[in-house]
Design a protein around this motif. Structure first.
Motif, PDB file in Angstrom:
ATOM      1  N   MET A  49       0.858  -1.204   0.000  1.00 15.21           N
ATOM      2  CA  MET A  49       0.000   0.000   0.000  1.00 15.21           C
ATOM      3  C   MET A  49       0.885   1.241   0.000  1.00 15.21           C
ATOM      4  O   MET A  49       2.027   1.203   0.470  1.00 15.21           O
ATOM      5  N   SER A  52       0.903   7.829   2.571  1.00 11.09           N
ATOM      6  CA  SER A  52       1.194   9.247   2.346  1.00 11.09           C
ATOM      7  C   SER A  52       1.213   9.980   3.673  1.00 11.09           C
ATOM      8  O   SER A  52       0.352   9.749   4.530  1.00 11.09           O
ATOM      9  N   ALA A  96      -2.564   9.002   4.755  1.00 14.02           N
ATOM     10  CA  ALA A  96      -3.460   8.342   3.798  1.00 14.02           C
ATOM     11  C   ALA A  96      -2.823   7.021   3.388  1.00 14.02           C
ATOM     12  O   ALA A  96      -1.596   6.908   3.316  1.00 14.02           O
ATOM     13  N   THR A  98      -3.234   3.965   0.351  1.00 11.44           N
ATOM     14  CA  THR A  98      -3.852   3.678  -0.941  1.00 11.44           C
ATOM     15  C   THR A  98      -3.461   2.280  -1.402  1.00 11.44           C
ATOM     16  O   THR A  98      -2.273   1.954  -1.432  1.00 11.44           O
ATOM     17  N   TYR A 100      -4.048  -0.670  -4.553  1.00 11.25           N
ATOM     18  CA  TYR A 100      -4.503  -0.833  -5.937  1.00 11.25           C
ATOM     19  C   TYR A 100      -4.297  -2.285  -6.331  1.00 11.25           C
ATOM     20  O   TYR A 100      -3.188  -2.808  -6.201  1.00 11.25           O
ATOM     21  N   GLN A 107      -9.424   0.016  -6.336  1.00 13.01           N
ATOM     22  CA  GLN A 107      -8.591   0.901  -5.510  1.00 13.01           C
ATOM     23  C   GLN A 107      -9.318   1.111  -4.182  1.00 13.01           C
ATOM     24  O   GLN A 107     -10.546   1.255  -4.166  1.00 13.01           O
ATOM     25  N   ARG A 109      -8.930   3.751  -0.828  1.00 11.68           N
ATOM     26  CA  ARG A 109      -8.232   4.903  -0.242  1.00 11.68           C
ATOM     27  C   ARG A 109      -8.716   5.097   1.181  1.00 11.68           C
ATOM     28  O   ARG A 109      -9.917   5.092   1.438  1.00 11.68           O
ATOM     29  N   ARG A 111      -8.254   7.697   4.640  1.00 14.53           N
ATOM     30  CA  ARG A 111      -7.688   8.858   5.333  1.00 14.53           C
ATOM     31  C   ARG A 111      -7.793   8.520   6.808  1.00 14.53           C
ATOM     32  O   ARG A 111      -8.863   8.108   7.283  1.00 14.53           O
ATOM     33  N   VAL A 184     -12.996   5.862   4.277  1.00 19.05           N
ATOM     34  CA  VAL A 184     -12.509   4.752   3.450  1.00 19.05           C
ATOM     35  C   VAL A 184     -13.327   4.756   2.161  1.00 19.05           C
ATOM     36  O   VAL A 184     -14.555   4.679   2.210  1.00 19.05           O
ATOM     37  N   GLU A 185     -12.625   4.877   1.035  1.00 20.51           N
ATOM     38  CA  GLU A 185     -13.346   4.880  -0.243  1.00 20.51           C
ATOM     39  C   GLU A 185     -12.971   3.669  -1.083  1.00 20.51           C
ATOM     40  O   GLU A 185     -11.794   3.387  -1.309  1.00 20.51           O
ATOM     41  N   TRP A 187     -13.246   1.888  -4.737  1.00 19.88           N
ATOM     42  CA  TRP A 187     -13.386   2.267  -6.158  1.00 19.88           C
ATOM     43  C   TRP A 187     -13.328   1.009  -6.988  1.00 19.88           C
ATOM     44  O   TRP A 187     -12.319   0.287  -6.941  1.00 19.88           O
ATOM     45  N   ARG A 197     -18.030   4.116  -6.959  1.00 21.45           N
ATOM     46  CA  ARG A 197     -17.280   4.646  -5.803  1.00 21.45           C
ATOM     47  C   ARG A 197     -18.193   4.648  -4.591  1.00 21.45           C
ATOM     48  O   ARG A 197     -19.296   5.179  -4.636  1.00 21.45           O
TER      49      ARG A 197
END
Ligand SMILES: Cc1cc2nc3c(=O)[nH]c(=O)nc-3n(C[C@H](O)[C@H](O)[C@H](O)COP(=O)(O)O)c2cc1C
Length: 214
Positions: A49, A52, A96, A98, A100, A107, A109, A111, A184-185, A187, A197
């Motif tokens: 992952m 960030s 963050a 991420t 993929y 994906q 994501r 925060r 938490v998103e 995608w 999404r």
């Protein structure tokens, strides 16, 4: 590079369908299902992952890490606490993550707020690492300038001797962080480009779910 880039395909599929209405109430449950799909699909390093962070000037930084665990507290990762990312988290714990998984067109994501796990968990994580990984961590100079490969090999050999003499040794600066998400998103790519999404937002009463325009 332009022509080479334009000749590449992206998000061609085929991808699994996604039904936002059938998604679980908690993002962790959906994340575990997607991670298991990535594992069984044979995706290499599905637990890698991007983490960030921001530095003391608010400038972003990012790098790949391995997800070590996941529980009700959050997503766990282990690293040197005195390198750049450890110092950045000490200044600003907002991070963050991420993920993929290309073969699935997925994906995720997050925060989150990162905090250090307790001493027993930190030590236990360190002890499960291979001897060479422990030696590298004990050398304790991650992200510092390296004058030669010879210097690196000499430092690792020295730390290997320390580990042989003291197998339970734990690097003082080794840190296990837990990233507790507030968003938490998920995608899910779709071949017709009408991607899905689904955003989970933590609220006092629990998680709120909403779909977003792709
Ligand atoms: C797939 C992959 C997994 C990695 N996993 C870790 C990890 O779990 N912990 C870690 O400290 N560095 C890991 N690294 C190295 C980091 O990306 C990074 O180079 C290093 O931690 C220094 O980061 P910093 O200078 O921002 O502190 C990994 C690199 C790759 C490519």
């Amino acid at each position: 590079m332009k022509d080479e880039l334009r000749a590449l395909t992206s998000l061609a599929g085929p991808y699994p369908p996604f039904d936002a209405d059938a998604a679980p109430a908690e993002p962790r449950e959906l994340f575990c299902a997607w991670l298991r799909d990535a594992i069984t699909s044979g995706i290499r390093e599905p637990h890698a992952m991007v983490l960030s962070t921001t530095d003391e000037n608010g400038a972003p930084d990012a790098r790949l890490l391995i997800l070590k665990n996941l529980d009700a507290r959050g997503w766990h990762f282990a690293t040197s606490g005195n390198g750049p990312k450890g110092r950045q988290i000490a200044v600003n714990p907002y991070v963050a993550l991420t993920f993929y998984w290309p073969a699935l067109g997925r994906q995720v994501r997050l925060r989150a707020t990162a905090f250090p796990a307790g001493e027993p968990e930190r030590a236990a994580d360190f002890r499960t690492r291979s001897a060479s990984a422990r030696a590298a961590a004990l050398a304790g100079r991650q992200s510092e300038p390296l004058s030669s490969r010879r210097e690196l090999h000499a430092a690792i050999e020295e730390q290997m001797r320390r580990i042989e003499a003291e197998p339970d040794l734990v690097a003082q600066h080794w840190q296990l962080f837990i990233a507790m998400p507030h968003e938490v998103e998920f995608w899910q790519g779709a071949e017709d480009r009408l991607h899905h999404r689904l955003l989970y937002r933590r609220e006092k009463a629990g998680w709120r779910r909403e779909s977003l325009w792709p």
